[in-house]
Design a protein around this motif. Structure first.
Motif, PDB file in Angstrom:
ATOM      1  N   GLY A 253       0.812  -1.215   0.000  1.00 54.27           N
ATOM      2  CA  GLY A 253       0.000   0.000   0.000  1.00 54.27           C
ATOM      3  C   GLY A 253       0.842   1.260   0.000  1.00 54.27           C
ATOM      4  N   VAL A 254       1.945   1.251   0.743  1.00 53.10           N
ATOM      5  CA  VAL A 254       2.850   2.398   0.762  1.00 53.10           C
ATOM      6  C   VAL A 254       3.492   2.589  -0.614  1.00 53.10           C
ATOM      7  CG1 VAL A 254       5.023   3.271   1.717  1.00 53.10           C
ATOM      8  CG2 VAL A 254       3.283   2.324   3.241  1.00 53.10           C
ATOM      9  N   ILE A 255       3.918   1.495  -1.232  1.00 52.67           N
ATOM     10  CA  ILE A 255       4.504   1.580  -2.574  1.00 52.67           C
ATOM     11  C   ILE A 255       3.482   2.140  -3.562  1.00 52.67           C
ATOM     12  CG2 ILE A 255       5.379   0.192  -4.499  1.00 52.67           C
ATOM     13  CD1 ILE A 255       6.724  -1.600  -2.327  1.00 52.67           C
ATOM     14  N   SER A 256       2.226   1.756  -3.415  1.00 48.87           N
ATOM     15  CA  SER A 256       1.169   2.288  -4.282  1.00 48.87           C
ATOM     16  C   SER A 256       1.004   3.794  -4.083  1.00 48.87           C
ATOM     17  CB  SER A 256      -0.148   1.568  -3.985  1.00 48.87           C
ATOM     18  OG  SER A 256      -1.195   2.091  -4.776  1.00 48.87           O
ATOM     19  N   ARG A 257       1.082   4.266  -2.845  1.00 51.87           N
ATOM     20  CA  ARG A 257       0.997   5.708  -2.578  1.00 51.87           C
ATOM     21  C   ARG A 257       2.153   6.450  -3.231  1.00 51.87           C
ATOM     22  NH1 ARG A 257      -2.236   7.585   1.700  1.00 51.87           N
ATOM     23  NH2 ARG A 257      -3.498   5.958   2.684  1.00 51.87           N
ATOM     24  N   ILE A 258       3.340   5.860  -3.189  1.00 49.81           N
ATOM     25  CA  ILE A 258       4.498   6.477  -3.823  1.00 49.81           C
ATOM     26  C   ILE A 258       4.316   6.514  -5.344  1.00 49.81           C
ATOM     27  CG2 ILE A 258       6.971   6.169  -4.268  1.00 49.81           C
ATOM     28  CD1 ILE A 258       7.118   5.042  -1.340  1.00 49.81           C
ATOM     29  N   HIS A 259       3.820   5.430  -5.901  1.00 53.10           N
ATOM     30  CA  HIS A 259       3.529   5.390  -7.340  1.00 53.10           C
ATOM     31  C   HIS A 259       2.575   6.518  -7.722  1.00 53.10           C
ATOM     32  CE1 HIS A 259       1.504   3.893 -11.007  1.00 53.10           C
ATOM     33  NE2 HIS A 259       2.664   3.313 -11.280  1.00 53.10           N
ATOM     34  N   ASP A 260       1.522   6.691  -6.941  1.00 52.30           N
ATOM     35  CA  ASP A 260       0.551   7.754  -7.220  1.00 52.30           C
ATOM     36  C   ASP A 260       1.174   9.145  -7.124  1.00 52.30           C
ATOM     37  OD1 ASP A 260      -1.388   5.825  -7.551  1.00 52.30           O
ATOM     38  OD2 ASP A 260      -2.311   6.136  -5.582  1.00 52.30           O
TER      39      ASP A 260
ATOM     40  N   TRP B  12      21.849  -6.133   1.465  1.00 55.05           N
ATOM     41  CA  TRP B  12      20.913  -5.069   1.106  1.00 55.05           C
ATOM     42  C   TRP B  12      20.298  -5.337  -0.260  1.00 55.05           C
ATOM     43  CZ3 TRP B  12      19.436  -0.709   3.853  1.00 55.05           C
ATOM     44  CH2 TRP B  12      20.138  -0.466   5.037  1.00 55.05           C
ATOM     45  N   LEU B  13      19.060  -4.865  -0.422  1.00 51.98           N
ATOM     46  CA  LEU B  13      18.368  -4.862  -1.702  1.00 51.98           C
ATOM     47  C   LEU B  13      18.127  -3.409  -2.105  1.00 51.98           C
ATOM     48  CD1 LEU B  13      15.702  -7.622  -0.921  1.00 51.98           C
ATOM     49  CD2 LEU B  13      17.954  -7.910  -2.004  1.00 51.98           C
ATOM     50  N   HIS B  14      18.577  -3.039  -3.279  1.00 52.15           N
ATOM     51  CA  HIS B  14      18.416  -1.669  -3.801  1.00 52.15           C
ATOM     52  C   HIS B  14      17.500  -1.737  -5.018  1.00 52.15           C
ATOM     53  CE1 HIS B  14      21.783  -0.196  -1.310  1.00 52.15           C
ATOM     54  NE2 HIS B  14      22.322  -1.368  -1.574  1.00 52.15           N
ATOM     55  N   LEU B  15      16.398  -1.007  -4.956  1.00 50.26           N
ATOM     56  CA  LEU B  15      15.441  -1.027  -6.060  1.00 50.26           C
ATOM     57  C   LEU B  15      15.261   0.362  -6.642  1.00 50.26           C
ATOM     58  CD1 LEU B  15      14.381  -3.366  -3.918  1.00 50.26           C
ATOM     59  CD2 LEU B  15      12.637  -3.601  -5.668  1.00 50.26           C
ATOM     60  N   THR B  16      15.272   0.426  -7.971  1.00 50.68           N
ATOM     61  CA  THR B  16      14.971   1.658  -8.694  1.00 50.68           C
ATOM     62  C   THR B  16      13.830   1.351  -9.641  1.00 50.68           C
ATOM     63  OG1 THR B  16      17.276   2.360  -8.568  1.00 50.68           O
ATOM     64  CG2 THR B  16      15.867   3.473 -10.171  1.00 50.68           C
ATOM     65  N   ALA B  17      12.718   2.082  -9.499  1.00 49.23           N
ATOM     66  CA  ALA B  17      11.525   1.827 -10.309  1.00 49.23           C
ATOM     67  C   ALA B  17      11.167   3.080 -11.105  1.00 49.23           C
ATOM     68  CB  ALA B  17      10.350   1.424  -9.418  1.00 49.23           C
ATOM     69  N   MET B  18      10.631   2.878 -12.297  1.00 45.47           N
ATOM     70  CA  MET B  18      10.156   3.989 -13.135  1.00 45.47           C
ATOM     71  C   MET B  18       8.644   3.853 -13.304  1.00 45.47           C
ATOM     72  SD  MET B  18      11.045   5.022 -17.086  1.00 45.47           S
ATOM     73  CE  MET B  18      12.720   5.500 -16.705  1.00 45.47           C
ATOM     74  N   ARG B  19       7.930   4.963 -13.060  1.00 45.80           N
ATOM     75  CA  ARG B  19       6.466   4.951 -13.196  1.00 45.80           C
ATOM     76  C   ARG B  19       6.065   4.944 -14.664  1.00 45.80           C
ATOM     77  NH1 ARG B  19       1.555   7.588 -13.495  1.00 45.80           N
ATOM     78  NH2 ARG B  19       0.207   7.516 -11.675  1.00 45.80           N
TER      79      ARG B  19
ATOM     80  N   LYS C 205       5.049  11.663 -10.951  1.00 41.59           N
ATOM     81  CA  LYS C 205       4.618  12.007 -12.299  1.00 41.59           C
ATOM     82  C   LYS C 205       4.904  10.824 -13.223  1.00 41.59           C
ATOM     83  CE  LYS C 205       5.985  16.854 -11.640  1.00 41.59           C
ATOM     84  NZ  LYS C 205       6.935  17.905 -12.083  1.00 41.59           N
ATOM     85  N   PRO C 206       4.213  10.709 -14.353  1.00 39.71           N
ATOM     86  CA  PRO C 206       4.561   9.677 -15.332  1.00 39.71           C
ATOM     87  C   PRO C 206       6.042   9.781 -15.706  1.00 39.71           C
ATOM     88  CG  PRO C 206       2.475  10.667 -15.899  1.00 39.71           C
ATOM     89  CD  PRO C 206       3.029  11.489 -14.766  1.00 39.71           C
ATOM     90  N   GLY C 207       6.720   8.657 -15.708  1.00 33.62           N
ATOM     91  CA  GLY C 207       8.151   8.645 -15.973  1.00 33.62           C
ATOM     92  C   GLY C 207       8.994   8.925 -14.748  1.00 33.62           C
ATOM     93  N   GLY C 208       8.354   9.177 -13.598  1.00 36.35           N
ATOM     94  CA  GLY C 208       9.076   9.473 -12.374  1.00 36.35           C
ATOM     95  C   GLY C 208       9.867   8.282 -11.856  1.00 36.35           C
TER      96      GLY C 208
ATOM     97  N   PRO D 114       1.751  -4.890  -8.226  1.00 44.33           N
ATOM     98  CA  PRO D 114       0.384  -4.412  -8.494  1.00 44.33           C
ATOM     99  C   PRO D 114       0.297  -3.023  -9.120  1.00 44.33           C
ATOM    100  CG  PRO D 114       0.514  -5.418  -6.314  1.00 44.33           C
ATOM    101  CD  PRO D 114       1.916  -5.283  -6.816  1.00 44.33           C
ATOM    102  N   CYS D 115       1.333  -2.216  -8.975  1.00 43.31           N
ATOM    103  CA  CYS D 115       1.273  -0.840  -9.476  1.00 43.31           C
ATOM    104  C   CYS D 115       1.503  -0.736 -10.975  1.00 43.31           C
ATOM    105  CB  CYS D 115       2.293   0.034  -8.748  1.00 43.31           C
ATOM    106  SG  CYS D 115       1.943   0.249  -6.999  1.00 43.31           S
ATOM    107  N   GLY D 116       2.078  -1.754 -11.576  1.00 45.68           N
ATOM    108  CA  GLY D 116       2.345  -1.678 -13.003  1.00 45.68           C
ATOM    109  C   GLY D 116       3.434  -0.694 -13.361  1.00 45.68           C
ATOM    110  N   TRP D 117       4.550  -0.733 -12.636  1.00 42.56           N
ATOM    111  CA  TRP D 117       5.682   0.134 -12.952  1.00 42.56           C
ATOM    112  C   TRP D 117       6.171  -0.130 -14.373  1.00 42.56           C
ATOM    113  CZ3 TRP D 117       7.149   3.742  -9.381  1.00 42.56           C
ATOM    114  CH2 TRP D 117       6.693   3.567  -8.070  1.00 42.56           C
ATOM    115  N   GLU D 118       6.689   0.886 -15.013  1.00 41.66           N
ATOM    116  CA  GLU D 118       7.276   0.714 -16.343  1.00 41.66           C
ATOM    117  C   GLU D 118       8.452  -0.256 -16.279  1.00 41.66           C
ATOM    118  OE1 GLU D 118       7.497   1.318 -20.411  1.00 41.66           O
ATOM    119  OE2 GLU D 118       5.967   2.079 -19.019  1.00 41.66           O
ATOM    120  N   ARG D 119       9.251  -0.123 -15.214  1.00 39.48           N
ATOM    121  CA  ARG D 119      10.352  -1.063 -14.978  1.00 39.48           C
ATOM    122  C   ARG D 119      10.763  -1.003 -13.515  1.00 39.48           C
ATOM    123  NH1 ARG D 119      15.732   0.586 -18.084  1.00 39.48           N
ATOM    124  NH2 ARG D 119      16.553  -1.018 -16.689  1.00 39.48           N
ATOM    125  N   VAL D 120      11.295  -2.110 -13.018  1.00 34.66           N
ATOM    126  CA  VAL D 120      11.828  -2.179 -11.661  1.00 34.66           C
ATOM    127  C   VAL D 120      13.156  -2.913 -11.730  1.00 34.66           C
ATOM    128  CG1 VAL D 120      11.505  -2.974  -9.290  1.00 34.66           C
ATOM    129  CG2 VAL D 120       9.515  -2.259 -10.634  1.00 34.66           C
TER     130      VAL D 120
END
Length: 197
Positions: free
Chosen positions: A119-126, A190-197, A129-132, A167-173
């Motif tokens: 749910g927190v990841i979904s809030r961040i996705h929202d 550690w796990l480091h994640l970079t996602a693009m909206r 901006k597109p491409g963020g 569930p958020c449908g990121w462009e890439r993770v």
């Protein structure tokens, strides 16, 4: 338990000054990589800023940074460094839409209870901006628990963590595994994640 775990918050309340003075923020290379994906003067939200060192670096490079932390005591420490207001914000209170070019969450979402992380990841996705771009780092493991300092960690495996993003449908993770340290000075996976909206 909710996203404001009282034992973890109590740790940061008591250790705020020491934590802020010892911490120098993330490794410069990871922050540089994140910033390289953003436009000049991008609008960035930092979650869990700690002592404010990463925000300081971003502000000094001309980025428009909103700095936040879930601990009032840590927020005050960051204000001392940054000489500007720092908002006290729990992750589940984020409610903005398409506001930011980037969200930087270095070593903070790892305190979010497992049932709440998606749910927190979904809030961040929202909030992006597109491409963020969204960066976050986690201490790896197989089951939630507490460290030797009694702080709560969600300790995800790579597969479990990627499933929380799905569930958020990121462009890439992109996920990178690495070893490193922390405030407890113990070697940690550690796990480091970079996602693009």
């Amino acid at each position: 338990m909710n996203s404001r775990d009282p034992v973890t918050l109590d740790f940061y309340a008591k250790e705020a000054e020491t934590y802020a003075s010892r911490s120098s923020g993330s490794k410069a290379g990871r922050l540089d990589d994140f910033l390289a994906l953003l436009p000049q003067r991008a609008k960035i939200l930092e979650l869990g800023c700690g002592g404010g060192h990463d925000s300081y670096r971003m502000l000094s490079r001309g980025y428009d940074v909103t700095t936040t932390d879930g601990s009032p005591e840590m927020a005050r420490q960051a204000e001392t460094l940054l000489q500007r207001p720092v908002a006290v914000l729990a992750f589940d209170q984020l409610c903005e839409t398409r506001m930011y070019d980037g969200v930087w969450a270095n070593a903070c979402l790892l305190h979010t209870p497992r049932p709440e992380l998606s749910g927190v990841i979904s809030r961040i996705h929202d909030a992006l901006k597109p491409g963020g771009i969204f960066y976050a780092s986690f201490k790896a493991g197989t089951a939630e628990g507490r460290d030797g300092l009694h702080r709560y960690y969600n300790y995800p495996s790579p597969d479990w963590l990627l499933a929380q993003y799905a569930p958020c449908g990121w462009e890439r993770v992109d996920l990178e595994e690495a070893s490193g340290g922390g405030y407890d000075e113990l070697e940690t996976a550690w796990l480091h994640l970079t996602a693009m909206r």
